[in-house]
Design a protein around this motif. Structure first.
Motif, PDB file in Angstrom:
ATOM      1  N   TYR A 388      -2.020  -3.883  -4.830  1.00  0.00           N
ATOM      2  CA  TYR A 388      -2.417  -4.588  -3.608  1.00  0.00           C
ATOM      3  C   TYR A 388      -2.634  -6.079  -3.880  1.00  0.00           C
ATOM      4  CZ  TYR A 388      -3.227   0.075  -1.642  1.00  0.00           C
ATOM      5  OH  TYR A 388      -3.075   1.358  -1.187  1.00  0.00           O
ATOM      6  N   ILE A 389      -3.286  -6.383  -4.992  1.00  0.00           N
ATOM      7  CA  ILE A 389      -3.519  -7.793  -5.345  1.00  0.00           C
ATOM      8  C   ILE A 389      -2.194  -8.525  -5.525  1.00  0.00           C
ATOM      9  CG2 ILE A 389      -4.367  -9.321  -7.175  1.00  0.00           C
ATOM     10  CD1 ILE A 389      -6.702  -7.367  -7.561  1.00  0.00           C
ATOM     11  N   ASN A 390      -1.268  -7.888  -6.239  1.00  0.00           N
ATOM     12  CA  ASN A 390       0.026  -8.530  -6.497  1.00  0.00           C
ATOM     13  C   ASN A 390       0.769  -8.823  -5.203  1.00  0.00           C
ATOM     14  OD1 ASN A 390      -0.359  -8.493  -9.254  1.00  0.00           O
ATOM     15  ND2 ASN A 390       0.765  -6.580  -9.568  1.00  0.00           N
ATOM     16  N   TYR A 391       0.681  -7.895  -4.225  1.00  0.00           N
ATOM     17  CA  TYR A 391       1.399  -8.129  -2.966  1.00  0.00           C
ATOM     18  C   TYR A 391       0.750  -9.248  -2.165  1.00  0.00           C
ATOM     19  CZ  TYR A 391       3.404  -7.669   1.646  1.00  0.00           C
ATOM     20  OH  TYR A 391       4.034  -7.956   2.817  1.00  0.00           O
ATOM     21  N   PHE A 392      -0.535  -9.116  -1.880  1.00  0.00           N
ATOM     22  CA  PHE A 392      -1.184 -10.078  -0.987  1.00  0.00           C
ATOM     23  C   PHE A 392      -1.232 -11.487  -1.577  1.00  0.00           C
ATOM     24  CE2 PHE A 392      -2.954  -6.182   0.973  1.00  0.00           C
ATOM     25  CZ  PHE A 392      -2.656  -6.462   2.287  1.00  0.00           C
ATOM     26  N   ILE A 393      -1.487 -11.577  -2.884  1.00  0.00           N
ATOM     27  CA  ILE A 393      -1.525 -12.906  -3.502  1.00  0.00           C
ATOM     28  C   ILE A 393      -0.105 -13.401  -3.772  1.00  0.00           C
ATOM     29  CG2 ILE A 393      -2.240 -14.186  -5.570  1.00  0.00           C
ATOM     30  CD1 ILE A 393      -4.778 -12.608  -5.593  1.00  0.00           C
ATOM     31  N   GLY A 394       0.788 -12.483  -4.157  1.00  0.00           N
ATOM     32  CA  GLY A 394       2.176 -12.875  -4.399  1.00  0.00           C
ATOM     33  C   GLY A 394       2.850 -13.406  -3.149  1.00  0.00           C
ATOM     34  N   GLN A 395       2.480 -12.849  -1.986  1.00  0.00           N
ATOM     35  CA  GLN A 395       3.033 -13.317  -0.717  1.00  0.00           C
ATOM     36  C   GLN A 395       2.230 -14.475  -0.132  1.00  0.00           C
ATOM     37  OE1 GLN A 395       5.894 -12.145   0.741  1.00  0.00           O
ATOM     38  NE2 GLN A 395       6.146 -10.924  -1.121  1.00  0.00           N
TER      39      GLN A 395
END
Length: 551
Positions: A388-395
């Motif tokens: 979840y962290i990778n998606y929200f921060i990555g985007q």
């Protein structure tokens, strides 16, 4: 038998007094929190109070967020002895069906509804206060009465609304809702000028304003027919604009538009269904920690050992699998056969053992009881947190600080799972809007912040509808060639501080639940729908009002 006017007045006054007393008792029960079901008035009428607009049976056309009285016909009383006999007979199924139908809302006759409205009005008349035995009339909640559409106009609701000047009730506004349909031919709709003229004549005014409202179901749009998710998820867009130019006008690009987004996690066609399956397994593990029993998923196919390791959370099919896997990992950690990396911030029991193995200080560990389930749950939580962290921060949709509430590992395991469940719902919402509507980063960022604020203060609710203001140009491709599920126009005139409205509204579904409407026959050769028929059919509701002043 002839009744003198004096006796008739006396009888009417008694009826007003009884109804006034009944409404006072009803309000008292509501204020004490004792009103659990409708209260019976006489033998054939029941009344209850609705305090929330989203629970109101009028929400299809009445959006005011205020307490209201709902009056309706009381269901027939059923003889319990007759019920018992019927249940033992061959016709028990038929009887049960009839009893079930009686649980639906029931309308009163239009004549009875007018009588209730009359009593309600007289109870508010300051000149009647002494006759009704009250020092000053009480401003009750607005009264709405279900009607059976038995009059030529097809009246389905009658309403009466007290108007106060200061603390005094000075007038009553009467609302009449009529409904016809279904209507297939748009050419049969009345004209805009005809509606304006009727309003001006009714209210003796020369100037009027118009406002338009429309709703479109974007998940039902033709553009998305091949990709739409089969679930209870939907995205409805609301439009509001001034100065309506014609009946059934497409909302202009200058309209105020709002997306109403409801996405239920777990749809098989969702782009993030795999992550949802992992979360569901963690929910099973968390429940197992509470109950001591875990329902393991059924293994559907044989997989290689490498695949089993890569997909540990899914390949696990029994408690013993978990114990054996963890004991194997712990054994090789102690022997330093493996030295896996751990990400910063990981706080699971296994991560601590790995850290200790780096320095040769790893203790002997016994994996028994619920320890194995707890360790597996911690591993899964760690893994999903990173996803979840990778998606929200990555985007670039949020920052780690904003996610802290959702990924905090200092709270107990059960709370950690619940917070990740909220975060997953946020992911489903954002991904759905991105994949199906191709919303811009700006819109997705705003949606993420809105969802985050909501879920920091509220429990998980997959039925919650999230709202997102949006420019019509962003989504016009999804609605401009579609039929709205609701189209509404308000004609408004000002009378002092009071606005009086005539509302003309179309809905693809009946806007009332207590009157039965026919369904149009749109078949060809009595078997198939007409493939050339692209028009929706509508139910037409007209809400008009009039105002009576107490002299």
């Amino acid at each position: 038998m002839c009744i003198s006017p004096f006796i008739m007045d006396s009888i009417a006054l008694q009826s007003v007094r009884r109804f006034h007393t009944f409404l006072l008792q009803l309000c008292d029960q509501e204020n004490k929190g004792m009103l659990k079901e409708p209260m019976l008035y006489e033998d054939d009428v029941q009344v209850h109070i609705v305090s929330e607009a989203n629970r109101s049976p009028l929400q299809a056309f009445w959006k005011e967020d205020m307490p209201i009285f709902i009056a309706e016909r009381a269901p027939f009383k059923v003889d319990e002895n007759h019920m018992e006999d019927s249940c033992n007979s061959e016709t028990s199924d038929l009887t049960s069906g009839k009893l079930e139908e009686n649980m639906e809302p029931l309308p009163l006759s239009v004549m009875k509804a007018r009588q209730l409205v009359s009593w309600y009005t007289l109870a508010h008349n300051p000149h009647m206060s002494q006759m009704v035995n009250c020092s000053a009339p009480t401003a009750f909640p607005l009264l709405w009465v279900r009607c059976d559409a038995s009059d030529p106009e097809g009246t389905v609701w009658l309403g009466a609304e007290p108007v106060k000047t200061g603390k005094e009730v000075t007038s009553i506004v009467f609302h009449i809702v009529t409904c016809t349909g279904p209507i297939v031919e748009k050419s049969s709709f009345t004209s805009l000028e005809g509606l304006k003229t009727a309003h001006k004549n009714r209210h003796s005014c020369s100037a009027v304003m118009t406002k338009g409202y429309a709703q479109y179901d974007l998940f039902g749009a033709t553009v998305l027919e091949s990709t739409i998710m089969e679930s209870q998820s939907n995205i409805i867009v609301d439009f509001t604009w001034n100065n309506v130019e014609k009946i059934f006008e497409i909302p202009p690009l200058t309209s105020i538009a709002t997306l109403n987004i409801k996405v239920e996690p777990g749809n098989m066609r969702s782009p993030v269904i795999q992550i949802h399956k992992e979360l569901e397994f963690l929910l099973v593990l968390a429940q197992g920690l509470k109950t001591g029993e875990t329902e393991w998923p059924e293994v559907l196919e044989e997989k290689s050992a490498v695949t089993d390791v890569q997909e540990l959370i899914e390949a696990v099919s029994s408690y013993q699998d978990v114990v054996d896997c963890l004991m194997l990992v712990i054994q090789h950690l102690k022997c330093k056969d493996i030295q896996p990396w751990i990400h910063r911030g990981s706080n699971s029991s296994l991560s601590k053992l790995i850290q200790q193995s780096y320095h040769g200080t790893m203790p002997t560990v016994s994996v028994n009881g619920l320890t194995a389930i707890r360790m597996l749950l911690e591993i899964g939580l760690d893994k999903l947190r990173r996803d979840y962290i990778n998606y929200f921060i990555g985007q670039e949709l949020t920052t780690l600080n904003y996610l802290d509430y959702f990924v905090n590992y200092t709270v107990n395991l059960e709370e950690q799972v619940l917070r990740l469940q909220k975060l997953h719902h946020m992911l489903e919402l954002v991904v759905s809007c991105s994949a199906f509507l191709n919303l811009s980063h700006e819109n997705l960022f705003t949606l993420t912040q809105s969802c985050s604020r909501y879920y920091k203060d509220n429990p998980f609710d997959e039925q919650h509808v999230f709202q997102l203001p949006i420019r019509p140009t962003t989504i016009n491709a999804f609605y401009e060639n579609e039929n709205p599920i609701m189209w509404r126009m308000e004609i408004i005139s000002c009378h002092g501080q009071r606005e009086l409205k005539t509302v003309w509204q179309l809905n693809t579904r009946p806007p009332v639940d207590h009157v039965t409407f026919s369904t149009p026959d749109l078949t060809v050769d009595d078997t198939t729908l007409n493939s050339d028929y692209e028009e929706a059919f509508y139910y037409n509701a007209v809400i008009s009002c009039s105002q009576a002043h107490f002299v």
